[in-house]
Design an enzyme around this catalytic site. Structure first.
Site, short mmCIF file in Angstrom:
data_model
loop_
_atom_site.label_atom_id
_atom_site.label_comp_id
_atom_site.label_asym_id
_atom_site.label_seq_id
_atom_site.Cartn_x
_atom_site.Cartn_y
_atom_site.Cartn_z
N ALA A 1 68.22 -19.63 33.22
CA ALA A 1 68.42 -17.90 32.83
C ALA A 1 67.62 -17.10 33.67
O ALA A 1 66.48 -16.96 33.67
CB ALA A 1 68.53 -17.66 31.30
N GLY A 2 68.21 -16.84 34.85
CA GLY A 2 67.63 -15.78 35.98
C GLY A 2 68.05 -14.43 35.78
O GLY A 2 67.92 -13.68 34.89
N SER A 3 69.14 -14.17 36.75
CA SER A 3 69.79 -12.94 36.67
C SER A 3 70.60 -12.73 35.29
O SER A 3 70.93 -11.73 34.78
CB SER A 3 70.83 -12.90 37.83
OG SER A 3 70.20 -12.93 39.03
N GLN B 1 57.41 -6.01 63.50
CA GLN B 1 57.90 -6.11 64.98
C GLN B 1 57.00 -5.08 65.84
O GLN B 1 56.60 -5.63 67.01
CB GLN B 1 59.38 -5.34 64.72
CG GLN B 1 60.02 -5.42 66.12
CD GLN B 1 60.35 -7.22 66.40
OE1 GLN B 1 60.55 -7.75 65.46
NE2 GLN B 1 60.65 -7.24 67.73
N GLU C 1 63.18 -7.80 38.81
CA GLU C 1 63.43 -6.78 37.92
C GLU C 1 64.93 -6.35 38.56
O GLU C 1 65.25 -5.07 38.61
CB GLU C 1 62.57 -5.52 38.32
CG GLU C 1 61.19 -5.56 38.17
CD GLU C 1 60.20 -6.23 37.01
OE1 GLU C 1 61.36 -6.09 35.87
OE2 GLU C 1 59.44 -6.70 36.84
N HIS D 1 53.94 -4.57 65.56
CA HIS D 1 52.70 -5.23 65.71
C HIS D 1 52.89 -6.55 66.92
O HIS D 1 51.65 -7.09 67.22
CB HIS D 1 51.99 -5.59 64.47
CG HIS D 1 51.32 -4.54 63.64
ND1 HIS D 1 52.03 -3.64 63.20
CD2 HIS D 1 50.03 -4.43 63.28
CE1 HIS D 1 51.13 -2.86 62.48
NE2 HIS D 1 49.84 -3.16 62.60
N TRP E 1 57.92 -18.79 36.58
CA TRP E 1 57.91 -17.57 37.24
C TRP E 1 57.02 -16.34 36.62
O TRP E 1 57.72 -15.14 36.59
CB TRP E 1 59.12 -17.08 37.99
CG TRP E 1 59.31 -18.14 39.02
CD1 TRP E 1 60.30 -18.81 38.95
CD2 TRP E 1 59.16 -18.33 40.50
NE1 TRP E 1 60.43 -19.72 40.23
CE2 TRP E 1 59.74 -19.17 41.05
CE3 TRP E 1 57.93 -17.58 41.28
CZ2 TRP E 1 59.51 -19.65 42.30
CZ3 TRP E 1 57.55 -17.92 42.42
CH2 TRP E 1 58.43 -19.10 42.86
N THR F 1 54.42 -14.00 36.04
CA THR F 1 53.52 -13.20 36.60
C THR F 1 52.32 -12.83 35.85
O THR F 1 52.38 -12.51 34.51
CB THR F 1 53.98 -11.65 36.99
OG1 THR F 1 55.13 -11.92 37.82
CG2 THR F 1 53.06 -10.84 37.70
N THR G 1 62.52 -15.30 31.85
CA THR G 1 63.12 -16.03 32.73
C THR G 1 62.83 -17.64 32.51
O THR G 1 62.03 -17.97 32.05
CB THR G 1 62.59 -15.91 34.34
OG1 THR G 1 62.72 -14.21 34.66
CG2 THR G 1 63.32 -16.68 35.26
C1 LIG Z 1 57.05 -13.30 42.31
C2 LIG Z 1 58.10 -13.48 41.04
C3 LIG Z 1 57.54 -12.97 39.98
C4 LIG Z 1 58.23 -13.02 38.71
N1 LIG Z 1 57.86 -12.65 37.54
C5 LIG Z 1 58.41 -12.73 36.36
C6 LIG Z 1 57.80 -12.63 35.12
O1 LIG Z 1 56.78 -11.97 35.01
N2 LIG Z 1 58.60 -12.61 33.80
C7 LIG Z 1 60.00 -13.13 33.83
O2 LIG Z 1 60.54 -13.44 32.96
N3 LIG Z 1 60.44 -13.50 35.35
C8 LIG Z 1 59.65 -13.27 36.47
N4 LIG Z 1 60.26 -13.53 37.80
C9 LIG Z 1 61.62 -14.16 37.65
C10 LIG Z 1 62.63 -13.07 38.25
O3 LIG Z 1 63.07 -12.22 37.04
C11 LIG Z 1 63.86 -14.03 38.55
O4 LIG Z 1 63.68 -14.69 39.66
C12 LIG Z 1 65.05 -13.27 38.70
O5 LIG Z 1 65.63 -12.59 37.61
C13 LIG Z 1 66.12 -13.72 39.60
O6 LIG Z 1 66.54 -15.00 38.90
P1 LIG Z 1 66.57 -16.31 39.65
O7 LIG Z 1 65.43 -16.63 40.39
O8 LIG Z 1 66.73 -17.44 38.52
O9 LIG Z 1 67.82 -16.19 40.44
P2 LIG Z 1 69.53 -16.49 40.40
O10 LIG Z 1 69.81 -15.48 39.20
O11 LIG Z 1 69.86 -17.87 40.29
O12 LIG Z 1 69.96 -15.69 41.60
C14 LIG Z 1 70.03 -16.47 42.96
C15 LIG Z 1 70.69 -15.41 43.90
O13 LIG Z 1 71.91 -15.38 43.40
C16 LIG Z 1 72.47 -13.81 43.57
N5 LIG Z 1 73.11 -13.54 42.15
C17 LIG Z 1 73.21 -14.20 40.78
N6 LIG Z 1 74.32 -13.44 40.45
C18 LIG Z 1 75.02 -12.83 41.12
C19 LIG Z 1 76.04 -12.35 40.78
N7 LIG Z 1 76.84 -12.16 39.53
N8 LIG Z 1 76.54 -11.69 41.95
C20 LIG Z 1 76.18 -11.72 43.12
N9 LIG Z 1 75.03 -12.34 43.43
C21 LIG Z 1 74.31 -12.84 42.48
C22 LIG Z 1 71.12 -13.16 43.16
O14 LIG Z 1 70.95 -11.96 43.61
C23 LIG Z 1 70.07 -14.01 43.94
O15 LIG Z 1 70.32 -13.63 45.29
C24 LIG Z 1 59.72 -13.50 38.65
C25 LIG Z 1 59.92 -13.86 40.26
C26 LIG Z 1 59.20 -13.86 41.19
C27 LIG Z 1 60.11 -14.18 42.52
#
Ligand SMILES: Cc1cc2nc3c(=O)[nH]c(=O)nc-3n(C[C@H](O)[C@H](O)[C@H](O)COP(=O)(O)OP(=O)(O)OC[C@H]3O[C@@H](n4cnc5c(N)ncnc54)[C@H](O)[C@@H]3O)c2cc1C
Lengths: 83, 396
Positions: free
Chosen positions: B129-131, B332, B359, B334, B155, B157, B125
Site C-alpha cells: 500500500a503506497g500511493s 549543471q 506526500e 557547477h 519507509w 521517516t 505506507t
Molecule cells: C524518503 C521517503 C520517506 C518516506 N516517509 C514516509 C513516512 O514517514 N511515512 C509513511 O507512511 N510513508 C513514507 N514514505 C512512503 C511514501 O509515502 C511512498 O513511497 C509513496 O506513497 C509512494 O508509494 P510507493 O513508494 O509504494 O510507490 P507506488 O505507489 O508503487 O508508485 C510507483 C510509481 O507508480 C506511480 N503510480 C502509482 N499509481 C499510479 C496511478 N494511479 N497513475 C499513474 N502513476 C501511478 C507513482 O507515481 C510512482 O511513480 C516515504 C518514502 C520515501 C521515499
C-alpha cells in the site's frame, strides 16, 4: 435559518457533484461521486461556512452522508450550544 | 490573493532563517554523508520550540499560524531536507491529535510532543500500500482492554528515533488510526539505509506482531482513519513539503548565483554566459512562483477555506517539480564540482527527487489536480452541467 443552511449545503455539494442534481436524502458516498479528499473539504465547509465545529465524536459517516444528514448535524450542534 | 507577510510573520521568518544558518546549514552535508542526524539536533529543535509548531499554546506548543509554519519549513528545507522531514512527520502526528484526538488523548500527548520528550512518526505506507492507501492491510483486533496490531510498515521517516508512532490499520475491515508507543512489546524497528535522498532522515521499517495497545490509543473513529485522520495529517505534510521545496529551490538559487559569479570560463564569469543566465532565470522564477503558491495555500489554510485542499496540491506539485528542475540546473551550473561532494548541490538534487515521491507522487498530484480542476471551474449557465455521453456514446 436551517433552510438557509440547506441551501448552502446544496450549493457546496453542487460544486463537487456537477453532472446532476443530488436529492436531499441521497447518499453522496455510495453514489460514488466524490474522491478521497472530499471528506476533508466537507469538514472544512461545515466548520468554516456553517460555523459548526466538527469533533472526533461527530465522525460518523451517517452525519455527512446526505444533505439531510448534514443539516441535521448542524441543527443538533446548534441546539447543543444554545443549551 | 494575499501575498504580504505581517510584521510578526516576517520576524518569525528571520528567526527561523537564523536558526537554520547557525545550526543546520554548516552541518547538513556531513549528516547526509554519515546518513545520520545526531540526537543533539533533535534537542536543539525542541529547545527552539520548533517541535511544537502546530500544538496550540494551551497544550504547551507554539501554535504557529499557517504562514509562519510554512516559513519554518522553508528555512529548514533550505538548510537540510532531513531536518525538514523530521519537522514534517512530527507535526503530522501532532496535528492528527490536535484535529481528531479526544480531549484526554490531547492532554496526554500534545505537551510531550510540543516539548519533544516524545518524537512522533507517521506510519501508513506498507509494501503493498503506497500511493493506493486503500490497499492498507495491517490489522487491528479488539482484545480485552484494547487492540492487538499486526502489520508491516516501511519507509517510515525518523522511525529509528521516534517514541510515538501513528499507525494505520484495519479494525474489523474499517481503516483506523492508533498511537503506538515505541516500548510496546511486539513493535520492532528495523533501520533502512542507503536512500538516494533525505539520507539523514533515519528511515525505518516498523513491524507489528500482536502488539497490544490500550483502547484509549485509538485516534478518531474507525472508518475515518484514512479519510479524516490520515487525510488531515497528509494535507499538513503536503503543505510542509511544498514549503520545504521552496527552501530547497532557494538554496539552489543561492549556490548557483554565488558559483556563477566567481567561476570564469572563456574569459568571463559564468553569469555572463547567456545559456547560464537562462538556467538562473528559470530557477529564480520557479522559486518565486512556488513561494507564491505556498503563500496562497497558507492564507486559505489559515482561514479554514475548503479551497485550501486544492491550493495545497497545486503548491506541492509545482514546488516539488520546480525544486527538481532548480537542483538539476544547479548541478549543471557547477559542472564537475556539482557532481563532487565539496558543494551541496548534488545533495539538493538527490533530496529534491524524494519530494516528487512523498506526500502524493507527481503522478498522483497530476491525477488529483486534473480531477479537481473540474470542481473549481465556473459552472455553465443554468447550473447543471450538460450530461456526458454514456458508454454507448448516447446522451440520455
Ligand atoms: C524518503 C521517503 C520517506 C518516506 N516517509 C514516509 C513516512 O514517514 N511515512 C509513511 O507512511 N510513508 C513514507 N514514505 C512512503 C511514501 O509515502 C511512498 O513511497 C509513496 O506513497 C509512494 O508509494 P510507493 O513508494 O509504494 O510507490 P507506488 O505507489 O508503487 O508508485 C510507483 C510509481 O507508480 C506511480 N503510480 C502509482 N499509481 C499510479 C496511478 N494511479 N497513475 C499513474 N502513476 C501511478 C507513482 O507515481 C510512482 O511513480 C516515504 C518514502 C520515501 C521515499
Amino acid at each position: 435559518m436551517m433552510e438557509n443552511i440547506r441551501e448552502q449545503v446544496r450549493a457546496f455539494l453542487a460544486r463537487y457533484i456537477r453532472d446532476r442534481e443530488v436529492a436531499d436524502d441521497e447518499d453522496i458516498f455510495t453514489a460514488g461521486h466524490v474522491n478521497s479528499l472530499f471528506v476533508m473539504q466537507l469538514v472544512l465547509f461545515v466548520e468554516g461556512e456553517l460555523d459548526c465545529p466538527v469533533a472526533d465524536e461527530d465522525l460518523e459517516l451517517e452525519n455527512f452522508s446526505s444533505v439531510d444528514a448534514i443539516v441535521a448535524l448542524v441543527e443538533r450542534r446548534t441546539a447543543a450550544v444554545r443549551g | 490573493m494575499r501575498v504580504q507577510l505581517t510584521a510578526e510573520q516576517q520576524r518569525a521568518g528571520e528567526r527561523f532563517a537564523a536558526f537554520a544558518d547557525d545550526h543546520l546549514v554548516p552541518y547538513a552535508d556531513g549528516w547526509d554523508r554519515a546518513q545520520e542526524l545526531p540526537r543533539a539536533v533533535v534537542h536543539l529543535l525542541a529547545e527552539a520550540g520548533h517541535l511544537g509548531a502546530v500544538v496550540p499554546a494551551d497544550h504547551g506548543g507554539a501554535g504557529l499560524d499557517a504562514i509562519s509554519f510554512g516559513l519554518l519549513h522553508e528555512e529548514a528545507g533550505r538548510a537540510c531536507s532531513s531536518v525538514r522531514s523530521l519537522l514534517t512527520v512530527h507535526s503530522m502526528v501532532s496535528y492528527a491529535l490536535v484535529r481528531w484526538g479526544r480531549p484526554e488523548l490531547r492532554a496526554r500527548w500534545l505537551p510531550e510532543l510540543a516539548r519533544g520528550t516524545y518524537l512522533g512518526a507517521f506510519a501508513v505506507t506498507e509494501p503493498g500500500a503506497g500511493s493506493d492507501l486503500a490497499a492498507l492491510s495491517a490489522q487491528a483486533r479488539p482484545v480485552a482492554g484494547g487492540y492487538a496490531l499486526d502489520g508491516h510498515k516501511h519507509w517510515i521517516t525518523f522511525g529509528q528515533y521516534a517514541d510515538l508512532f501513528l499507525v494505520f490499520a484495519r479494525l474489523e475491515g474499517r481503516p483506523a488510526a492508533f498511537l503506538v508507543e515505541r516500548q510496546r512489546a511486539g513493535l520492532t524497528v528495523v533501520p533502512q539505509a542507503g536512500a538516494l535522498g533525505t539520507r539523514a532522515s533515519m528511515l525505518a521499517e516498523v513491524r507489528l506482531t500482536d502488539c497490544r495497545i490500550p483502547a484509549e490509543n485509538l485516534v478518531g473513529r474507525p472508518g475515518f482513519g484514512l479519510s479524516a485522520v490520515a487525510a488531515s495529517a497528509l494535507e499538513l505534510g503536503r503543505y510542509s513539503v511544498a514549503w520545504g521545496c521552496v527552501g530547497l529551490a532557494e538554496a539552489c538559487v543561492r549556490a548557483s548565483l554565488a558559483y556563477a559569479d566567481t567561476r570564469e570560463q572563456f574569459g568571463r564569469p559564468l553569469r555572463r554566459h547567456q545559456l547560464v543566465q537562462r538556467m538562473l532565470a528559470d530557477m529564480v522564477t520557479g522559486t518565486s512562483a512556488a513561494r507564491l503558491l505556498c503563500q496562497q495555500a497558507g492564507w486559505l489554510r489559515e482561514s479554514g477555506d475548503p479551497a485550501s485542499v486544492h491550493a495545497t496540491w497545486l503548491a506541492k506539485y509545482f514546488a516539488s517539480t520546480a525544486a527538481v528542475r532548480a537542483a538539476d540546473d544547479a548541478v549543471q551550473i557547477h559542472g564537475s564540482r556539482g557532481i563532487g561532494d565539496a558543494y551541496p548541490v548534488q545533495r539538493y538534487l538527490r533530496d529534491a527527487k524524494v519530494m516528487e515521491i512523498i506526500e502524493g507522487s507527481t503522478q498522483l498530484q497530476q491525477i488529483t489536480i486534473a480531477e479537481s480542476a473540474y470542481q473549481v471551474r465556473p459552472r455553465p449557465a443554468g447550473g447543471v452541467e450538460p450530461r456526458r455521453p454514456d458508454a454507448e456514446g448516447l446522451i440520455r
